[in-house]
Design an enzyme around this catalytic site. Structure first.
Site, short mmCIF file in Angstrom:
data_model
loop_
_atom_site.label_atom_id
_atom_site.label_comp_id
_atom_site.label_asym_id
_atom_site.label_seq_id
_atom_site.Cartn_x
_atom_site.Cartn_y
_atom_site.Cartn_z
N GLN A 174 -2.22 6.76 -1.26
CA GLN A 174 -2.51 7.89 -0.38
C GLN A 174 -1.31 8.84 -0.28
OE1 GLN A 174 -3.55 4.59 1.11
NE2 GLN A 174 -5.58 5.06 0.25
N CYS A 206 -4.38 -3.12 3.17
CA CYS A 206 -5.12 -2.04 3.83
C CYS A 206 -5.05 -2.30 5.33
CB CYS A 206 -6.57 -2.01 3.34
SG CYS A 206 -7.59 -0.74 4.15
N GLY A 207 -4.42 -1.41 6.06
CA GLY A 207 -4.20 -1.63 7.49
C GLY A 207 -5.49 -1.56 8.29
N THR A 208 -6.26 -0.48 8.08
CA THR A 208 -7.55 -0.39 8.79
C THR A 208 -8.49 -1.50 8.34
OG1 THR A 208 -8.26 1.23 7.13
CG2 THR A 208 -7.45 2.10 9.25
N GLY A 209 -8.34 -1.90 7.05
CA GLY A 209 -9.17 -3.00 6.55
C GLY A 209 -8.83 -4.32 7.22
N HIS A 257 -15.85 0.69 7.25
CA HIS A 257 -15.53 -0.60 6.63
C HIS A 257 -16.75 -1.51 6.57
CE1 HIS A 257 -11.11 -0.27 6.31
NE2 HIS A 257 -11.26 0.59 7.31
N ASN A 305 0.91 -1.17 0.00
CA ASN A 305 0.00 0.00 0.00
C ASN A 305 0.93 1.20 0.00
OD1 ASN A 305 -2.39 1.17 2.53
ND2 ASN A 305 -2.25 1.72 0.40
N ASN A 345 -14.93 1.40 2.75
CA ASN A 345 -13.88 0.47 2.33
C ASN A 345 -14.46 -0.94 2.40
OD1 ASN A 345 -11.33 2.32 2.31
ND2 ASN A 345 -12.33 2.79 4.25
N ASN A 355 -6.58 10.51 0.06
CA ASN A 355 -6.60 9.47 -0.98
C ASN A 355 -6.04 10.05 -2.27
OD1 ASN A 355 -7.63 7.08 0.27
ND2 ASN A 355 -9.64 8.05 0.39
N GLU A 384 -10.56 -0.36 -1.56
CA GLU A 384 -10.57 0.82 -0.68
C GLU A 384 -11.44 1.95 -1.22
OE1 GLU A 384 -7.11 2.58 0.91
OE2 GLU A 384 -6.02 0.69 1.19
N CYS A 426 -5.33 5.80 8.32
CA CYS A 426 -4.63 4.92 7.37
C CYS A 426 -3.64 4.08 8.16
CB CYS A 426 -3.92 5.76 6.31
SG CYS A 426 -3.02 4.74 5.10
N GLY A 427 -3.95 2.81 8.30
CA GLY A 427 -3.13 1.95 9.14
C GLY A 427 -1.73 1.75 8.58
N ASN A 428 -1.64 1.42 7.29
CA ASN A 428 -0.32 1.21 6.70
C ASN A 428 0.45 2.53 6.68
OD1 ASN A 428 -0.55 -1.58 6.06
ND2 ASN A 428 -1.87 -1.05 4.35
N1 LIG Z 1 -8.97 4.43 1.51
C1 LIG Z 1 -9.11 4.61 2.96
C2 LIG Z 1 -7.90 5.39 3.52
C3 LIG Z 1 -6.61 4.59 3.50
C4 LIG Z 1 -6.71 3.36 4.37
C5 LIG Z 1 -5.70 2.25 4.08
N2 LIG Z 1 -4.69 2.55 3.09
C6 LIG Z 1 -5.08 1.73 5.37
O1 LIG Z 1 -3.93 1.26 5.35
O2 LIG Z 1 -5.79 1.73 6.41
C7 LIG Z 1 -10.38 5.41 3.25
O3 LIG Z 1 -10.82 6.16 2.36
O4 LIG Z 1 -10.89 5.27 4.38
#
Ligand SMILES: N[C@H](CCC[C@H](N)C(=O)O)C(=O)O
Length: 293
Positions: free
Chosen positions: A46, A236-239, A178, A13, A209, A66, A227, A76-78
């Site tokens: 991002q 995707c970290g938060t994912g 999410h 990412n 997401n 984004n 995402e 954004c976790g990552n």
């Molecule tokens: N596209 C995500 C933001 C980046 C999250 C993702 N890159 C991560 O690592 O959490 C959103 O609009 O909420």
């Protein structure tokens, strides 16, 4: 304006990281999208902007945009792991534990001896109105006391008789919204087809997401994420956090889970209840550069 940037990634990412700790950096949507553009600009999922903290007891603030739309997002976790590597590599701090403000969160991040970074991602939020997710007229199916929501999607596969088809999603927020659906095999999941339909579903007023989760065991999953405002990313970290929390709440997973995504592996831990979600994973610097904006 000539701008120095650092290109980084967390499990594939990828990010453009900018330093606004010494002087303010106000970029407009067109400039942010140019940085994110993989043909005419640098190219990144991002854009991360590192700023001085606005609160006492906090080391930095970092903002996330984004790359495809220039829209600012909550988390954004990552990116948070790459932020830690960035501020340490650029001599902005020598701390191993860093506290950082984002749009609506305070995060504590720890640099591990093996080079990975652990992020305290705070608690997940399940209240639909806070995701936000409109449940009006919807009847959830309860599983292990956690709601799975039916979503009607346009289905033009039957062109002769256009109709809708239903998917079932778990819905939660990690600071950003999410929706998670379970699939038998991520490699065969209809990510490109269902991702945009769920991302833009009218029941998600700020879009969402979309995670496609395959449970390999109680301690290991495979995940692909379409995402919001970015399309499918390699990780995707938060994912990953949202998918593991949903899997634990639904009774599929234990509190410590390895999440295998196309760009690499993250490890997510959650003890349930009011506990924070902890995410650990890699952060890499690819190159430094300058660009005229
Ligand atoms: N596209 C995500 C933001 C980046 C999250 C993702 N890159 C991560 O690592 O959490 C959103 O609009 O909420």
């Amino acid at each position: 304006m000539r701008v120095r940037f650092t290109k980084m990634h967390g499990a594939g990412n990828d990010f453009v990281v900018l330093d606004a700790t010494r002087a303010p950096l106000a970029l407009n949507t067109a400039q942010l999208r140019h940085l994110g553009d993989r043909r005419f600009g640098v190219g990144a999922d991002q854009i991360l902007v590192v700023e001085p903290a606005t609160q006492a007891g906090v080391d930095f603030r970092y903002r996330i945009f984004n790359g495809a739309t220039g829209a600012e997002v909550e988390h954004c976790g990552n990116g948070s792991r790459c932020f830690v590597r960035y501020v340490r590599e650029h001599g902005l701090t020598d701390r191993d534990t860093i506290r950082v403000e984002t749009m609506n969160n305070l995060l504590e991040l720890r640099q591990q001896a093996d080079g990975r970074v652990t992020v305290d991602m705070n608690r997940p939020v399940f209240e639909p109105a806070l995701v936000p997710f409109n449940t009006e007229g919807l009847q959830a199916r309860e599983q292990n006391a956690f709601a799975l929501w039916p979503l009607d999607l346009p289905d033009d596969r039957r062109a002769r008789r256009p109709g809708t088809r239903e998917v079932e999603v778990a819905v939660l927020s990690m600071g950003n919204p999410h929706a998670v659906l379970r699939v038998e095999n991520v490699n065969e999941a209809p990510v490109a087809e269902l991702g945009p339909l769920i991302e833009a579903h009218p029941r998600f007023p700020r879009k969402v997401n979309v995670g496609f989760l395959q449970v390999l065991s109680r301690q290991q999953v495979a995940l692909r994420v379409f995402e919001r405002d970015a399309g499918e990313t390699l990780a995707c970290g938060t994912g990953a956090c949202a998918a593991v929390v949903a899997g634990i709440r639904l009774g599929w997973l234990d509190p410590h889970v390895d999440v295998d995504m196309r760009g690499g592996r993250l490890t997510v831990q959650w003890a349930g209840g009011d506990a924070s979600v902890l995410m650990t994973g890699p952060a890499e610097t690819v190159f430094e550069g300058e660009i005229e904006l």
